[in-house]
Design an enzyme around this catalytic site. Structure first.
Site, PDB file in Angstrom:
ATOM      1  N   GLY A  30      -3.101 -19.137  12.803  1.00 57.56           N
ATOM      2  CA  GLY A  30      -3.522 -18.235  11.854  1.00 57.56           C
ATOM      3  C   GLY A  30      -2.070 -17.179  11.378  1.00 57.56           C
ATOM      4  CB  SER A  31      -2.896 -13.581  10.050  1.00 56.73           C
ATOM      5  OG  SER A  31      -3.858 -13.351  10.691  1.00 56.73           O
ATOM      6  CD  GLU A  33      -1.890 -16.768  16.227  1.00 52.72           C
ATOM      7  OE1 GLU A  33      -2.587 -17.746  15.087  1.00 52.72           O
ATOM      8  OE2 GLU A  33      -2.224 -16.509  16.870  1.00 52.72           O
ATOM      9  CD  GLU A  52      -8.697 -22.961  17.605  1.00 48.37           C
ATOM     10  OE1 GLU A  52      -9.728 -23.536  17.563  1.00 48.37           O
ATOM     11  OE2 GLU A  52      -7.724 -22.280  16.619  1.00 48.37           O
ATOM     12  CG  HIS A  75      -5.829 -17.434  15.297  1.00 46.98           C
ATOM     13  ND1 HIS A  75      -4.563 -16.485  15.251  1.00 46.98           N
ATOM     14  CD2 HIS A  75      -6.489 -17.130  13.972  1.00 46.98           C
ATOM     15  CE1 HIS A  75      -4.983 -15.685  14.376  1.00 46.98           C
ATOM     16  NE2 HIS A  75      -5.972 -15.653  13.542  1.00 46.98           N
ATOM     17  CG  HIS A 282     -20.120 -35.529  40.385  1.00 47.66           C
ATOM     18  ND1 HIS A 282     -19.889 -36.488  39.124  1.00 47.66           N
ATOM     19  CD2 HIS A 282     -20.744 -34.727  39.739  1.00 47.66           C
ATOM     20  CE1 HIS A 282     -20.652 -35.620  38.356  1.00 47.66           C
ATOM     21  NE2 HIS A 282     -21.753 -34.524  38.740  1.00 47.66           N
ATOM     22  N   GLY A 401     -14.078 -33.391  34.533  1.00 48.56           N
ATOM     23  CA  GLY A 401     -15.309 -33.115  34.193  1.00 48.56           C
ATOM     24  C   GLY A 401     -15.414 -32.741  33.248  1.00 48.56           C
TER      25      GLY A 401
HETATM   26  C1  TPP Z   1     -18.154 -29.898  27.811  1.00 46.56           C
HETATM   27  C2  TPP Z   1     -18.699 -30.318  28.755  1.00 46.56           C
HETATM   28  N1  TPP Z   1     -20.489 -30.504  28.095  1.00 46.56           N
HETATM   29  C3  TPP Z   1     -21.500 -31.387  29.352  1.00 46.56           C
HETATM   30  C4  TPP Z   1     -21.187 -32.200  29.949  1.00 46.56           C
HETATM   31  C5  TPP Z   1     -22.166 -32.363  30.406  1.00 46.56           C
HETATM   32  N2  TPP Z   1     -21.979 -34.156  30.812  1.00 46.56           N
HETATM   33  C6  TPP Z   1     -21.761 -35.049  31.601  1.00 46.56           C
HETATM   34  S1  TPP Z   1     -21.507 -36.868  31.126  1.00 46.56           S
HETATM   35  C7  TPP Z   1     -21.897 -36.187  29.618  1.00 46.56           C
HETATM   36  C8  TPP Z   1     -22.657 -37.440  28.746  1.00 46.56           C
HETATM   37  C9  TPP Z   1     -21.692 -37.916  27.989  1.00 46.56           C
HETATM   38  O1  TPP Z   1     -22.381 -38.844  26.651  1.00 46.56           O
HETATM   39  P1  TPP Z   1     -21.132 -40.171  26.586  1.00 46.56           P
HETATM   40  O2  TPP Z   1     -20.245 -39.941  25.959  1.00 46.56           O
HETATM   41  O3  TPP Z   1     -22.540 -40.656  25.640  1.00 46.56           O
HETATM   42  O4  TPP Z   1     -21.592 -41.106  28.167  1.00 46.56           O
HETATM   43  P2  TPP Z   1     -22.290 -41.774  28.358  1.00 46.56           P
HETATM   44  O5  TPP Z   1     -23.169 -40.776  29.234  1.00 46.56           O
HETATM   45  O6  TPP Z   1     -24.011 -42.333  27.665  1.00 46.56           O
HETATM   46  O7  TPP Z   1     -22.036 -43.181  28.975  1.00 46.56           O
HETATM   47  C10 TPP Z   1     -22.406 -35.167  29.759  1.00 46.56           C
HETATM   48  C11 TPP Z   1     -22.362 -34.201  28.163  1.00 46.56           C
HETATM   49  C12 TPP Z   1     -19.435 -32.159  30.611  1.00 46.56           C
HETATM   50  N3  TPP Z   1     -19.696 -33.017  31.244  1.00 46.56           N
HETATM   51  N4  TPP Z   1     -18.831 -31.487  29.519  1.00 46.56           N
END
Ligand code: TPP
Ligand code: MG
Length: 524
Positions: A30-31, A33, A52, A75, A282, A401
């Site tokens: 961006g500007s 940088e 990003e 940026h 988890h 995650g």
């Molecule tokens: C940034 C973010 N947003 C939402 C989630 C919640 N989340 C965990 S698993 C998942 C589904 C992933 O879908 P896909 O890649 O199609 O794999 P599948 O579950 O179908 O095997 C989501 C939306 C996350 N982990 N990270």
């Protein structure tokens, strides 16, 4: 500071980056940088990402593959904001990154200018190890140097420097790079206690985490396990493979829940966690952390993990040096190894492509030098059954995650691993968080195969809905995405496979390609 400083902030910083081996700049400009790039030197390259999250994810993959910090330039506040999920993942991955962002010119900061980053050093916290906006322009080189040394100090991670746009042309003294020691040797008395416990154990087990491969200790871990005839488990959600998964001592993958871990480790009197937090959960659990009578030792480079571990003896040290010290002890008497795991049964093709059949086919046709970068939540357990990772630096996924890491990291790993074949195994949902990475892969002409597992849904969330007893889960269907069109729209080749009999041929073709290619695999 002398009266006539001999160089500019920009030249002092570029020289430092050269000394650190950071001549690749990942970013989205961006500007605020642009003055960094005045007379951009020929020995540097700029890797442009179109968002990003992709820039930081690509840098993360590159840093892990090259085992050196990567330099990222974002940026101002907006760029850092977009990057935040990826910075969070880099922090959890223990990936060394020097993240920089532009700030408005110092003279106009009092009037809250356009693009002004209000509390720039607070924005990326707590997911950076150190953040600074230097008080004076001439302090910028020293800030970059410190950011590098802190990022590289285990546990590695991202650091952050906010740089006002007018600083780059200011005078500064050159700053020579220094040697800063990083790897820690274990305390000898604790290591001896661990070694004695291992020697006397009746049924030892190792739990191997991402820290082993990160530290270059994959082969040493094999040597140690063979010497002790120990069963070897992968730590829950380990983001790197630290032990060959078709080795006769490999026992499997620990689940990310308390009772599951206790159940798998039952019968082992001594457990040694190598580069592994071990207790990565988890879902909610309760009860003991370990089977009754099991003694736990942990060898880890992260003092925070050592501090929160609920039980056992933690030794803060480089896993590589710790394993080397254990191997330097006299070998114990031979112990009968545990029985090997049965091989998985072959999967029949079926009328449509199952995830298991896809994985089996990948195992059959993958090139010997292949590296998997995975972000496919419900497919990973199936991958673990059918696609053993048997080499160092052979598997990467995100530790946080947060989705959006895999498709970007695949690009960075490929850039940092010339001559090797990167296979990005990405869920259809996951791919869309940083789909722009395809464009960077195309511009760099990297020979990556992106395998998009198309189940047209967020399957993981539908499964979790059942876990929580939901009758239905809204917001989980993904119709109408066209990955072949997305590939073409980002300047790379794409194709779709729907029939089991076509799968092997398509994958072989993709693996043979010198260019990036996306294969959309429609699964049952
Ligand atoms: C940034 C973010 N947003 C939402 C989630 C919640 N989340 C965990 S698993 C998942 C589904 C992933 O879908 P896909 O890649 O199609 O794999 P599948 O579950 O179908 O095997 C989501 C939306 C996350 N982990 N990270
Ligand atoms: Mg999906």
């Amino acid at each position: 500071m002398s009266a006539n400083p001999s160089t500019t902030v920009r030249d002092a910083v570029l020289d430092l980056l050269r000394s650190f081996g950071m001549t690749t700049i990942f970013g989205n400009p961006g500007s605020t940088e642009l003055p960094l790039y005045r007379a951009f030197p020929n020995d540097f390259r700029y890797v442009l990402a179109l968002q990003e999250c992709a820039a930081v994810g690509i840098a993360d993959g590159y840093a892990q593959a090259t085992r050196n910090a990567a330099f990222v330039n974002l940026h101002a506040a907006a760029g850092v904001g977009h990057a935040m999920g990826a910075i969070f993942t880099a922090f959890r991955n223990r990936t060394p990154l020097v993240v920089t962002a532009g700030q408005q010119a110092r003279a106009i900061l009092p009037t809250e200018p356009f693009l002004y980053a209000m509390q720039p050093t607070e924005l990326p916290k707590p997911y950076v190890k150190w953040a600074v906006e230097p008080a004076r322009a001439q302090d910028v080189p020293a800030a970059i140097a410190r950011a590098y040394y802190v990022a590289m100090q285990p546990p590695c991670g991202p650091t952050f420097v906010s740089i006002p746009v007018d600083d780059w042309d200011q005078p500064a003294e050159p700053l020579p790079a220094r040697q800063v020691s990083t790897a820690l040797r274990p305390a000898p008395d604790l290591l001896a206690a661990l070694g004695d416990a291992l020697d006397r154990a009746a049924r030892p087990a190792f739990v191997v985490g991402a820290g082993v491969d990160r530290d270059g200790a994959f082969d040493l871990a094999v040597e140690l396990a063979e010497r002790h005839g120990a069963a070897v488990w992968a730590s829950p959600y380990a983001a790197r493979a630290g032990f060959p998964e078709s080795h006769r001592l490999f026992a499997g993958f620990l689940p990310p829940n308390q009772q599951g871990i206790v159940q798998r480790l039952d019968g082992h009197d001594v457990v040694v966690a190598l580069g592994a937090p071990l207790f990565t959960f988890h879902t909610e659990g309760s009860g003991p952390f370990l089977p009754a009578g099991t003694r736990l030792f942990q060898l880890i480079d992260d003092p925070d993990v050592a501090a929160w571990l609920p039980t056992g003896t933690s030794i803060v040290a480089s896993p590589r040096l710790g394993i080397a010290d254990l191997l330097a002890r006299p070998a114990p008497p031979r112990r009968t190894p545990p029985p090997p795991r049965p091989a998985p049964p072959r999967v029949a093709p079926g009328a449509r492509i199952s995830v298991a059949y896809l994985m089996q086919t990948l195992r059959d046709v993958r090139p010997a030098n292949s590296i998997f970068v995975e972000e496919a939540p419900t497919s990973r357990p199936v991958m673990q059954v059918h696609v053993p990772i048997d080499r160092a630096r052979g598997f990467y996924t995100g530790s946080s995650g947060a989705l959006g890491h895999g498709i970007a990291a695949a690009v960075g790993v490929a850039l940092g691993s010339p001559g090797e074949k990167v296979i990005g195994l990405i869920g259809d949902g996951s791919s869309m968080y940083a789909i722009q990475s395809l464009w960077t892969a195309g511009q760099l002409a990297l020979p990556i195969t992106f395998v998009i597992i198309r189940n047209s849904r967020y399957q993981a969330l539908e499964d979790f809905g059942k876990h929580f007893g939901l009758a239905q889960t809204p917001g989980t269907k993904l119709p109408a995405l066209d990955f072949v069109a997305l590939a073409k729209g980002h300047g790379i080749e794409g194709c779709r496979v729907e029939r089991p009999d076509a799968l092997e041929g398509v994958l072989r073709g993709a693996f043979a390609s010198e260019k990036p290619i996306l294969v959309e695999v429609v699964v049952d």
